[in-house]
Design a protein around this motif. Structure first.
Motif, mmCIF file in Angstrom:
data_model
loop_
_atom_site.group_PDB
_atom_site.id
_atom_site.type_symbol
_atom_site.label_atom_id
_atom_site.label_comp_id
_atom_site.label_asym_id
_atom_site.label_seq_id
_atom_site.Cartn_x
_atom_site.Cartn_y
_atom_site.Cartn_z
ATOM 1 N N VAL A 1 1.140 49.741 -57.528
ATOM 2 C CA VAL A 1 0.066 48.893 -57.000
ATOM 3 C C VAL A 1 -0.178 49.257 -55.541
ATOM 4 O O VAL A 1 0.750 49.678 -54.830
ATOM 5 C CB VAL A 1 0.409 47.394 -57.132
ATOM 6 N N PRO A 2 -1.408 49.125 -55.076
ATOM 7 C CA PRO A 2 -1.725 49.464 -53.682
ATOM 8 C C PRO A 2 -0.975 48.552 -52.705
ATOM 9 O O PRO A 2 -0.548 47.454 -53.045
ATOM 10 C CB PRO A 2 -3.241 49.230 -53.598
ATOM 11 N N HIS B 1 -1.489 44.219 -42.910
ATOM 12 C CA HIS B 1 -2.158 43.207 -42.088
ATOM 13 C C HIS B 1 -2.400 43.732 -40.674
ATOM 14 O O HIS B 1 -3.310 43.262 -39.990
ATOM 15 C CB HIS B 1 -1.324 41.926 -42.055
ATOM 16 N N LEU B 2 -1.594 44.707 -40.256
ATOM 17 C CA LEU B 2 -1.809 45.317 -38.953
ATOM 18 C C LEU B 2 -3.113 46.094 -38.953
ATOM 19 O O LEU B 2 -3.940 45.954 -38.042
ATOM 20 C CB LEU B 2 -0.644 46.247 -38.600
ATOM 21 N N GLU B 3 -3.304 46.910 -39.999
ATOM 22 C CA GLU B 3 -4.522 47.718 -40.098
ATOM 23 C C GLU B 3 -5.678 46.948 -40.717
ATOM 24 O O GLU B 3 -6.819 47.413 -40.684
ATOM 25 C CB GLU B 3 -4.246 48.973 -40.924
ATOM 26 N N VAL C 1 -3.476 50.595 -47.346
ATOM 27 C CA VAL C 1 -2.849 51.774 -46.746
ATOM 28 C C VAL C 1 -2.971 52.943 -47.726
ATOM 29 O O VAL C 1 -2.371 52.929 -48.797
ATOM 30 C CB VAL C 1 -1.366 51.505 -46.424
ATOM 31 N N GLN C 2 -3.757 53.926 -47.355
ATOM 32 C CA GLN C 2 -3.980 55.071 -48.229
ATOM 33 C C GLN C 2 -2.683 55.859 -48.425
ATOM 34 O O GLN C 2 -1.945 56.128 -47.479
ATOM 35 C CB GLN C 2 -5.056 55.984 -47.629
ATOM 36 N N GLY C 3 -2.401 56.204 -49.685
ATOM 37 C CA GLY C 3 -1.222 57.010 -49.973
ATOM 38 C C GLY C 3 0.053 56.226 -50.148
ATOM 39 O O GLY C 3 1.096 56.806 -50.471
ATOM 40 N N ASP D 1 -3.084 40.791 -51.955
ATOM 41 C CA ASP D 1 -3.721 41.515 -50.848
ATOM 42 C C ASP D 1 -3.878 42.986 -51.193
ATOM 43 O O ASP D 1 -4.849 43.635 -50.790
ATOM 44 C CB ASP D 1 -2.886 41.380 -49.563
ATOM 45 N N GLY D 2 -2.912 43.517 -51.950
ATOM 46 C CA GLY D 2 -2.977 44.927 -52.329
ATOM 47 C C GLY D 2 -4.117 45.257 -53.269
ATOM 48 O O GLY D 2 -4.435 46.433 -53.469
#
Length: 315
Positions: A173-174, A178-180, A184-186, A128-129
């Motif tokens: 890794v990014p 799942h909420l957003e 998630v940036q950063g 997912d990342g």
């Protein structure tokens, strides 16, 4: 009993029923608490200590045999080549449909493998990342194709796996929320020289990595597992999960799916069924299900969400 023949056709797999599989575990035992079990399973996915003992203990035992064999082979081959490279992580890929229970399988396996003799470091990374951020998907007009092969940054995923198999010490890794419903940036997950790396995602056994690239994600796996179930059961689990999320996570105003929060139960079922039929079912048939028999081991679940039989590729 195990069978080397399915429907009269020679199969590359050996079939084990649940009882036979459970009896394969020779000497491994682990001290797991009810709290451990509670922390391992996902929403609407039942998990018991019995399931872990009968399915995951033997699986961990099998993987330990393969891991030790890989270490021995690495040492012998290095000696032959007159090289002295460090040992590299044993990488396990876990694939399967949306809502089939891959994340629970991955987390249970991570927990059990970390309790092997020697207490190896086991990291878990989900693909997912490696989804493109929503802004990229929107620009490319493929937001409704999230989860399909083209929605992943396959180059980044391949770079990560190549780094792991090259002995690179650290890789970030990014992180996906799942909420957003977005990257998630950063935020980054730090992966640093694990002994065992589990890579979980619907796309890990697919061969269409990217145009002009003949290297596939699965090329980096030492062992691969496919979590399987009847499609009608998977769809039912997906619909039930959607309804549970509507009553919980979707109520959060920060949730991407907050617009579904005020639906009644029937509206929720209708919406979930529509999403399944328009997105998840086509992806299952076009890209996920065709990879099932590329796996080294298949965990087949019954309608109760528990594993009923195991197929192991013959060696």
């Amino acid at each position: 009993m195990s069978s080397n023949n399915q429907s009269g056709v020679s199969s590359p797999f050996q079939l084990f029923d649940r009882i036979e599989w459970a009896n394969l575990n020779g000497h491994f035992s682990y001290n797991l608490t009810n709290e451990d079990v509670e922390n391992l399973h996902a929403l609407n996915e039942p998990l018991t200590i019995t399931e872990i003992e009968e399915i995951y203990f033997p699986l961990a035992h099998l993987l330990d045999i393969l891991i030790q064999r890989a270490k021995d082979a690495h040492q012998v081959v290095n000696g032959f080549l007159n090289k002295h490279t460090q040992s590299l992580p044993f990488i396990i890929g876990i694939a399967g449909s949306v809502a089939v229970g891959k994340s629970t399988t991955a987390k249970v396996l991570q927990k059990v493998l970390s309790m092997l003799p020697g207490k190896p470091r086991v990291d878990l990374v989900t693909t997912d990342g490696f989804l493109y951020p929503n802004e990229v998907l929107i620009t490319r007009n493929i937001l409704n194709r999230k989860g399909f092969p083209e929605s992943y940054d396959t180059k980044l995923l391949l770079n990560f796996l190549s780094a792991m198999k090259s002995g690179i010490g650290n890789f970030e890794v990014p992180v996906y929320s799942h909420l957003e419903y977005d990257i998630v940036q950063g935020h980054r997950q730090q992966v640093s020289k694990p002994d065992i790396l589990i890579v979980e995602g619907i796309n890990v056994l697919q061969v269409n990595s990217s145009k002009g690239n003949n290297v596939f994600v699965s090329d980096y796996f030492d062992y691969s597992i496919y979590v399987d179930a009847h499609e009608n059961d998977i769809m039912e689990w997906y619909v039930k999960r959607f309804e549970s999320l509507r009553a919980t996570s979707f109520q959060n105003p920060e949730s991407y799916f907050h617009r579904y929060a005020n639906m009644n139960e029937q509206e929720s079922v209708t919406m979930a069924t529509s999403i399944w039929n328009e997105i998840n079912r086509p992806n299952l048939h076009e890209n996920i299900l065709p990879t099932r028999y590329r796996a080294d081991l298949i965990l087949e679940k019954g309608s109760h969400h528990f594993v009923k039989q195991i197929k192991v590729r013959k060696i």
